[in-house]
Scaffold this motif. Structure first.
Motif, PDB file in Angstrom:
ATOM      1  N   THR A 153      -7.682  17.695  40.485  1.00 48.61           N
ATOM      2  CA  THR A 153      -6.281  17.946  40.122  1.00 48.61           C
ATOM      3  C   THR A 153      -5.344  17.937  41.328  1.00 48.61           C
ATOM      4  N   ASN A 154      -5.877  18.145  42.534  1.00 53.75           N
ATOM      5  CA  ASN A 154      -5.027  18.038  43.729  1.00 53.75           C
ATOM      6  C   ASN A 154      -4.533  16.607  43.897  1.00 53.75           C
ATOM      7  N   GLU A 155      -5.413  15.654  43.594  1.00 50.65           N
ATOM      8  CA  GLU A 155      -5.023  14.244  43.651  1.00 50.65           C
ATOM      9  C   GLU A 155      -3.960  13.953  42.582  1.00 50.65           C
ATOM     10  N   LEU A 156      -4.130  14.576  41.441  1.00 51.86           N
ATOM     11  CA  LEU A 156      -3.146  14.414  40.369  1.00 51.86           C
ATOM     12  C   LEU A 156      -1.780  14.953  40.799  1.00 51.86           C
ATOM     13  N   GLU A 157      -1.769  16.082  41.461  1.00 51.42           N
ATOM     14  CA  GLU A 157      -0.509  16.667  41.919  1.00 51.42           C
ATOM     15  C   GLU A 157       0.192  15.750  42.910  1.00 51.42           C
ATOM     16  N   ASN A 158      -0.575  15.116  43.786  1.00 54.51           N
ATOM     17  CA  ASN A 158       0.018  14.177  44.745  1.00 54.51           C
ATOM     18  C   ASN A 158       0.692  13.010  44.037  1.00 54.51           C
ATOM     19  N   ILE A 159       0.057  12.526  42.962  1.00 54.19           N
ATOM     20  CA  ILE A 159       0.640  11.428  42.190  1.00 54.19           C
ATOM     21  C   ILE A 159       1.929  11.880  41.513  1.00 54.19           C
ATOM     22  N   CYS A 160       1.913  13.102  40.965  1.00 48.24           N
ATOM     23  CA  CYS A 160       3.085  13.633  40.267  1.00 48.24           C
ATOM     24  C   CYS A 160       4.302  13.737  41.189  1.00 48.24           C
ATOM     25  N   LYS A 161       4.064  13.960  42.451  1.00 45.17           N
ATOM     26  CA  LYS A 161       5.164  14.113  43.405  1.00 45.17           C
ATOM     27  C   LYS A 161       5.866  12.789  43.712  1.00 45.17           C
ATOM     28  N   THR A 162       5.176  11.694  43.439  1.00 42.26           N
ATOM     29  CA  THR A 162       5.751  10.388  43.790  1.00 42.26           C
ATOM     30  C   THR A 162       5.973   9.468  42.591  1.00 42.26           C
ATOM     31  N   SER A 163       5.342   9.789  41.464  1.00 40.53           N
ATOM     32  CA  SER A 163       5.429   8.889  40.303  1.00 40.53           C
ATOM     33  C   SER A 163       5.673   9.689  39.030  1.00 40.53           C
ATOM     34  N   LEU A 164       6.335   9.045  38.078  1.00 45.90           N
ATOM     35  CA  LEU A 164       6.563   9.651  36.776  1.00 45.90           C
ATOM     36  C   LEU A 164       5.405   9.268  35.869  1.00 45.90           C
ATOM     37  N   ILE A 165       4.574  10.238  35.503  1.00 52.36           N
ATOM     38  CA  ILE A 165       3.439   9.926  34.641  1.00 52.36           C
ATOM     39  C   ILE A 165       3.715  10.433  33.232  1.00 52.36           C
ATOM     40  N   LYS A 166       3.160   9.726  32.263  1.00 60.76           N
ATOM     41  CA  LYS A 166       3.362  10.089  30.862  1.00 60.76           C
ATOM     42  C   LYS A 166       2.229  10.959  30.330  1.00 60.76           C
ATOM     43  N   GLU A 175     -10.570  26.849  37.474  1.00 66.56           N
ATOM     44  CA  GLU A 175      -9.451  26.708  38.408  1.00 66.56           C
ATOM     45  C   GLU A 175      -8.675  25.423  38.143  1.00 66.56           C
ATOM     46  N   ARG A 176      -9.378  24.339  37.914  1.00 70.35           N
ATOM     47  CA  ARG A 176      -8.712  23.060  37.703  1.00 70.35           C
ATOM     48  C   ARG A 176      -8.068  22.987  36.318  1.00 70.35           C
ATOM     49  N   ARG A 177      -8.628  23.689  35.370  1.00 66.83           N
ATOM     50  CA  ARG A 177      -8.000  23.745  34.053  1.00 66.83           C
ATOM     51  C   ARG A 177      -6.610  24.372  34.145  1.00 66.83           C
ATOM     52  N   ILE A 178      -6.535  25.498  34.834  1.00 65.69           N
ATOM     53  CA  ILE A 178      -5.247  26.186  34.996  1.00 65.69           C
ATOM     54  C   ILE A 178      -4.275  25.319  35.789  1.00 65.69           C
ATOM     55  N   HIS A 179      -4.804  24.688  36.859  1.00 66.37           N
ATOM     56  CA  HIS A 179      -3.958  23.825  37.684  1.00 66.37           C
ATOM     57  C   HIS A 179      -3.396  22.666  36.867  1.00 66.37           C
ATOM     58  N   LEU A 180      -4.241  22.070  36.051  1.00 64.21           N
ATOM     59  CA  LEU A 180      -3.814  20.939  35.224  1.00 64.21           C
ATOM     60  C   LEU A 180      -2.727  21.364  34.232  1.00 64.21           C
ATOM     61  N   LEU A 181      -2.905  22.497  33.585  1.00 63.77           N
ATOM     62  CA  LEU A 181      -1.899  22.969  32.632  1.00 63.77           C
ATOM     63  C   LEU A 181      -0.573  23.281  33.321  1.00 63.77           C
ATOM     64  N   ASN A 182      -0.644  23.870  34.512  1.00 66.39           N
ATOM     65  CA  ASN A 182       0.582  24.154  35.270  1.00 66.39           C
ATOM     66  C   ASN A 182       1.300  22.869  35.659  1.00 66.39           C
ATOM     67  N   LEU A 183       0.533  21.862  36.063  1.00 67.44           N
ATOM     68  CA  LEU A 183       1.134  20.576  36.415  1.00 67.44           C
ATOM     69  C   LEU A 183       1.794  19.932  35.193  1.00 67.44           C
ATOM     70  N   ALA A 184       1.138  20.043  34.042  1.00 67.88           N
ATOM     71  CA  ALA A 184       1.696  19.459  32.822  1.00 67.88           C
ATOM     72  C   ALA A 184       3.035  20.086  32.465  1.00 67.88           C
ATOM     73  N   ARG A 185       3.126  21.394  32.623  1.00 67.00           N
ATOM     74  CA  ARG A 185       4.382  22.081  32.318  1.00 67.00           C
ATOM     75  C   ARG A 185       5.461  21.753  33.343  1.00 67.00           C
ATOM     76  N   THR A 186       5.042  21.643  34.617  1.00 67.58           N
ATOM     77  CA  THR A 186       6.015  21.376  35.679  1.00 67.58           C
ATOM     78  C   THR A 186       6.570  19.960  35.585  1.00 67.58           C
ATOM     79  N   TYR A 187       5.690  18.999  35.307  1.00 63.88           N
ATOM     80  CA  TYR A 187       6.098  17.583  35.347  1.00 63.88           C
ATOM     81  C   TYR A 187       6.230  16.967  33.946  1.00 63.88           C
TER      82      TYR A 187
END
Length: 493
Positions: A251-264, A283-295
């Motif tokens: 999910t850290n890699e996912l967060e890096n993508i979210c910072k530069t690209s608009l993902i659906k 840990e990654r489940r929570i991180h993923l859900l937080n990223l989904a809400r943020t982006y």
């Protein structure tokens, strides 16, 4: 003159009436141009004598031809092939026989989808076919399901369920599934959040159609469920791949993508990652859900393997912790009971489910209401839970035997980790062995590896495939291991 006597072949020992046989053969000769437009046909009496059939048969034949528009009857003149029929393609004259077109080509152009994978199945009973983790259909509770189905069909008001119904699926099954999933998976849904599908794949396809257009970005694992990849690529979306390790997608890699690209969207198999079988960590489940809400992206959670855990209780899905309504939760009964029963579900916000239901109605008007009623009762009565408990013990024993034999017989050729759940093992070949060479050698031992290339659509050259164990009994497991050992041993040559 047209050779009537030798051209018509009638069979009296078939279920098709003679007059229809005769009419169909007349139609054949008319459209082939052997009986051209305005040709006068023999009189009914003469033709009946010529073919040794009753005159009424010929009369009925001519009446049928006239009703279909092939001939016309002119009073005091006779029966004629209609004069306004267009001329069809000509063909060398032969005695009548059914048209057999052995050509694989069509007479028109159509669009082929280059991203689809071709799947072939070997049907010979003495062949061993490696699958990627399916249930043993011999364990299907057919007696219980059949009993419930017969009971439902015998009800006086069953006719009420046999017409067109809701594209959401049968209301009874939706209600039962809501209670069952809220209880077993920690969800907090109503029937408005649930759409019955024909299995998980339909849920994935519907989600892709509603979420993705050309160039939209969806993030998946470097290793991923190939059918999901193909479904997303078919929409012409862009697939971005992130690594998968022992804790699931990174999910850290996912967060890096979210910072530069608009993902659906992000697609995950959180319980047992397909194909590697690893479980997404807390840990990654929570991180993923937080990223989904943020982006503000969707999470397509394909929980295809929830019921099969051998070391611990099932981990609750991401959907049970989804506060922002970002998760589309997909599952099915097909994997648990038997693939033939196409019962699945898609769970999401009421708004999304409504749109998915409308879309589904144009490709599959509705499900099988009687089957859905049957499974509503099957689940409500506790039969599903009893079946799960039964097969769970059997599949765990088969997993243990399979892994033991892999270690004892094939450790020279491959490495693997014992999966904590699911119905398959992720196996990696050691160098210098390769699945490409093993595949060719395996055919000599009547062993089919299947489309092993689909496990590496990202072309990482990881030299790994997924091997199912649940559908084989002990004898078949020994046979599979022996065949695979012979194939690997000789593939080094």
């Amino acid at each position: 003159m047209f050779p009537y006597k030798t051209s018509f072949k009638l069979q009296k020992n078939t279920t098709q009436p003679l007059y229809l046989q005769l009419a169909n053969q007349f139609i054949f000769y008319i459209r082939e141009g052997k009986l051209p437009a305005k040709t006068k046909l023999l009189g009914s009496r003469m033709l009946s004598e010529l073919l040794s059939i009753h005159r009424k048969t010929v009369v009925s034949c001519y009446e049928e031809l006239e009703l279909q528009g092939w001939v016309e009857s002119i009073p005091k003149k006779g029966t004629f092939v209609k004069g306004d029929l267009p001329l069809l393609r000509q063909k060398d004259f032969n005695c009548f026989e059914e048209e057999k077109d052995t050509s694989a080509n069509t007479g028109f152009s159509f669009y082929k989808n280059e991203v689809f994978l071709t799947k072939e199945t070997v049907k010979n009973h003495d062949w061993t076919v490696i699958n990627d983790g399916i249930s043993d259909t011999r364990l299907t509770p057919t007696v219980e399901i059949g009993r419930i189905y017969r009971k439902i069909c015998s009800k006086k008001d069953i006719y009420k369920h046999m017409s067109y119904t809701s594209t959401y699926g049968h209301e009874k099954l939706r209600e039962v599934l809501v209670d069952y999933l809220n209880s077993t998976r920690g969800l907090k849904i109503t029937k408005d959040n649930l759409l019955i599908t024909r299995g998980s794949q339909m849920g994935i396809w519907l989600s892709a159609q509603l979420l993705l257009k050309e160039k939209d970005i969806i993030v998946v694992g470097v290793t991923n469920y190939s059918s999901a990849d193909i479904t997303f690529l078919q929409t012409k979306a862009t697939l971005l791949r992130i690594p998968v390790d022992k804790e699931g997608i990174c999910t850290n890699e996912l967060e890096n993508i979210c910072k530069t690209s608009l993902i659906k969207a992000v697609y995950i198999t959180s319980h047992h990652h397909h194909p590697t079988t690893v479980t997404l960590s807390a840990e990654r489940r929570i991180h993923l859900l937080n990223l989904a809400r943020t982006y503000n992206f969707a999470v397509i959670e394909d929980d295809y393997d929830y019921d099969f855990n051998y070391n611990h209780a099932p981990i609750l899905p991401l959907a049970s912790h989804d506060k922002g309504k970002n998760v589309i939760y997909i599952g099915s009964v097909c994997k648990t009971v038997s693939p033939v029963f196409r019962i699945g579900y898609l769970i999401a916000s009421q708004e999304f489910v409504k749109e998915a239901s409308t879309y589904r109605g144009y490709v599959d008007r509705q499900g099988d209401a009687l089957l859905e009623l049957t499974f509503a009762e099957f689940i409500k009565s506790g039969d599903l839970d009893r079946h799960i408990r039964k097969v769970l013990k059997i599949y765990e024993q088969r997993r243990n035997l399979f892994c033991k034999l892999l270690s004892n017989e094939l450790s020279e050729y491959l490495v693997f980790e014992v999966p904590k759940g699911g119905m398959a093992i992720w196996v990696t070949l050691k160098q210098p062995y390769s699945w490409e060479k093993a595949e060719k050698e395996a055919l000599k031992y009547k062993l089919v590896l299947g489309d092993w290339k689909r496990y590496d659509l990202a072309e990482q050259q990881h030299n790994s495939i997924r091997i199912g164990f649940a559908s084989y009994n002990d004898e078949e497991i020994y046979e599979l291991i022996n065949k695979l050992k012979s194939a690997l041993k000789n593939s080094k040559k």
